[in-house]
Design a protein around this motif. Sequence first.
Motif, PDB file in Angstrom:
ATOM      1  N   ARG A   7     -12.261 -38.836  28.367  1.00 46.88           N
ATOM      2  CA  ARG A   7     -10.623 -38.616  28.563  1.00 46.88           C
ATOM      3  C   ARG A   7     -10.084 -39.441  29.804  1.00 46.88           C
ATOM      4  NH1 ARG A   7      -7.954 -34.953  31.294  1.00 46.88           N
ATOM      5  NH2 ARG A   7     -10.071 -33.874  31.903  1.00 46.88           N
TER       6      ARG A   7
ATOM      7  N   HIS B  22      -7.094 -31.956  35.126  1.00 42.01           N
ATOM      8  CA  HIS B  22      -8.288 -31.344  35.196  1.00 42.01           C
ATOM      9  C   HIS B  22      -9.335 -32.089  35.896  1.00 42.01           C
ATOM     10  CE1 HIS B  22      -7.177 -28.387  31.944  1.00 42.01           C
ATOM     11  NE2 HIS B  22      -6.513 -29.545  31.635  1.00 42.01           N
TER      12      HIS B  22
ATOM     13  N   ARG C  87     -27.014 -26.180  29.243  1.00 39.75           N
ATOM     14  CA  ARG C  87     -27.146 -27.545  30.034  1.00 39.75           C
ATOM     15  C   ARG C  87     -26.644 -28.344  29.292  1.00 39.75           C
ATOM     16  NH1 ARG C  87     -26.055 -29.651  34.448  1.00 39.75           N
ATOM     17  NH2 ARG C  87     -27.364 -31.529  34.673  1.00 39.75           N
TER      18      ARG C  87
ATOM     19  N   ARG D 150     -15.663 -32.789  37.376  1.00 38.58           N
ATOM     20  CA  ARG D 150     -16.690 -32.119  37.864  1.00 38.58           C
ATOM     21  C   ARG D 150     -17.666 -32.992  38.192  1.00 38.58           C
ATOM     22  NH1 ARG D 150     -18.583 -28.499  33.493  1.00 38.58           N
ATOM     23  NH2 ARG D 150     -17.876 -30.092  32.252  1.00 38.58           N
TER      24      ARG D 150
ATOM     25  N   VAL E  23     -22.507 -32.485  27.806  1.00 39.02           N
ATOM     26  CA  VAL E  23     -21.316 -33.007  26.820  1.00 39.02           C
ATOM     27  C   VAL E  23     -20.145 -32.822  27.252  1.00 39.02           C
ATOM     28  CG1 VAL E  23     -20.550 -32.885  24.508  1.00 39.02           C
ATOM     29  CG2 VAL E  23     -22.979 -32.743  25.082  1.00 39.02           C
ATOM     30  N   SER E  24     -19.688 -31.727  27.958  1.00 39.29           N
ATOM     31  CA  SER E  24     -18.288 -31.480  28.440  1.00 39.29           C
ATOM     32  C   SER E  24     -17.691 -32.387  29.526  1.00 39.29           C
ATOM     33  CB  SER E  24     -18.232 -30.140  29.094  1.00 39.29           C
ATOM     34  OG  SER E  24     -18.490 -29.130  27.914  1.00 39.29           O
ATOM     35  N   GLN E  25     -19.098 -32.685  30.295  1.00 38.86           N
ATOM     36  CA  GLN E  25     -18.900 -33.786  31.516  1.00 38.86           C
ATOM     37  C   GLN E  25     -18.475 -35.019  30.680  1.00 38.86           C
ATOM     38  OE1 GLN E  25     -21.237 -33.578  34.789  1.00 38.86           O
ATOM     39  NE2 GLN E  25     -21.707 -31.343  34.380  1.00 38.86           N
TER      40      GLN E  25
ATOM     41  N   HIS F   4     -17.078 -35.806  28.175  1.00 38.46           N
ATOM     42  CA  HIS F   4     -15.855 -35.846  27.280  1.00 38.46           C
ATOM     43  C   HIS F   4     -14.818 -35.817  28.505  1.00 38.46           C
ATOM     44  CE1 HIS F   4     -17.266 -33.697  23.355  1.00 38.46           C
ATOM     45  NE2 HIS F   4     -17.564 -35.145  23.289  1.00 38.46           N
ATOM     46  N   ASP F   5     -14.930 -35.207  29.411  1.00 36.66           N
ATOM     47  CA  ASP F   5     -14.062 -35.184  30.621  1.00 36.66           C
ATOM     48  C   ASP F   5     -14.028 -36.708  31.124  1.00 36.66           C
ATOM     49  OD1 ASP F   5     -13.531 -32.714  30.368  1.00 36.66           O
ATOM     50  OD2 ASP F   5     -14.708 -31.944  32.342  1.00 36.66           O
ATOM     51  N   LYS F   6     -14.982 -37.069  31.320  1.00 38.09           N
ATOM     52  CA  LYS F   6     -14.979 -38.742  31.706  1.00 38.09           C
ATOM     53  C   LYS F   6     -14.247 -39.514  30.734  1.00 38.09           C
ATOM     54  CE  LYS F   6     -18.689 -39.292  35.376  1.00 38.09           C
ATOM     55  NZ  LYS F   6     -17.569 -40.095  36.310  1.00 38.09           N
TER      56      LYS F   6
ATOM     57  N   PHE G 205     -24.549 -28.381  26.708  1.00 38.29           N
ATOM     58  CA  PHE G 205     -23.168 -28.291  26.375  1.00 38.29           C
ATOM     59  C   PHE G 205     -22.458 -28.692  27.761  1.00 38.29           C
ATOM     60  CE2 PHE G 205     -19.453 -25.494  26.838  1.00 38.29           C
ATOM     61  CZ  PHE G 205     -18.644 -25.888  25.868  1.00 38.29           C
ATOM     62  N   ASP G 206     -22.901 -28.114  28.782  1.00 44.16           N
ATOM     63  CA  ASP G 206     -22.239 -28.653  30.237  1.00 44.16           C
ATOM     64  C   ASP G 206     -22.346 -30.162  30.468  1.00 44.16           C
ATOM     65  OD1 ASP G 206     -21.183 -27.934  32.810  1.00 44.16           O
ATOM     66  OD2 ASP G 206     -23.048 -28.984  33.445  1.00 44.16           O
TER      67      ASP G 206
END
Length: 236
Positions: free
Chosen positions: A77, A7, A64, A10, A69-71, A73-75, A66-67
């Motif tokens: 991980r 993944h 916004r 972004r 926080v998702s970024q 979490h991606d970083k 939520f977006d």
Amino acid sequence: MRALTGHPLRPVTEMSPQRVLLVNLACMGAPALLIIQGVLQHGKVDWFAAGLGCITLFALVALRMFDLVSQVHDKARQLDAVAHIDALTALPNRRAWDLELSRRIAAARRHGSPVVVAILDLDHFKKYNDEHGHQGGDNLLSSAAAAWRGQLRPEDLLARYGGEEFGAIFDQSKLADADRIIERLQAVNPLGQTFSAGAAQWNGSETAEELLARADVALYAAKAAGRNRVYVSSIR
């Protein structure tokens, strides 16, 4: 590596001063509308328009958040994956090795299953590095890792232990099983080079450090005996 490539991250949108100002103005829109209507209409306000504006605004802010926080979490991980991967060989690094060895010994203790640890050391690596340069040495390390990985079972773990040393964990295996696997690794060792190995089977009670120490002693015995061979430590 699946965690690193599965993944792609972004790009994180920067919060510029203009963007912050725009968000603040939007947040003040609904209360400002209530104040203006209250003043101009003598306390009579369009409650439906104000309520709908507030709901829309809060929904946009929540989306916004939520977006963002998702970024994050991606970083987190992918940074965690990077912290456990050796950049040169794409194998698990020493940190990942230590964690996984402790986990597998704990599992073996619970289920009474055998586990073997081996330390592989490329023979005369310093000489090879001096003759072929650091790029040649790096190529040998990465080529060896790729060749060996293809000979292992799915449940086995191969890691970059440090320098020219690699560690292998053979789950559900005894010394005879590990010896056969290491012989396969010797057969595919690249660029005409050899390696020495020391292996030890967990005795059912020792710690990860004690098991590694026995494998290390076996490795030095293999090197002292002429290299390009496998020595095993008997179960104590």
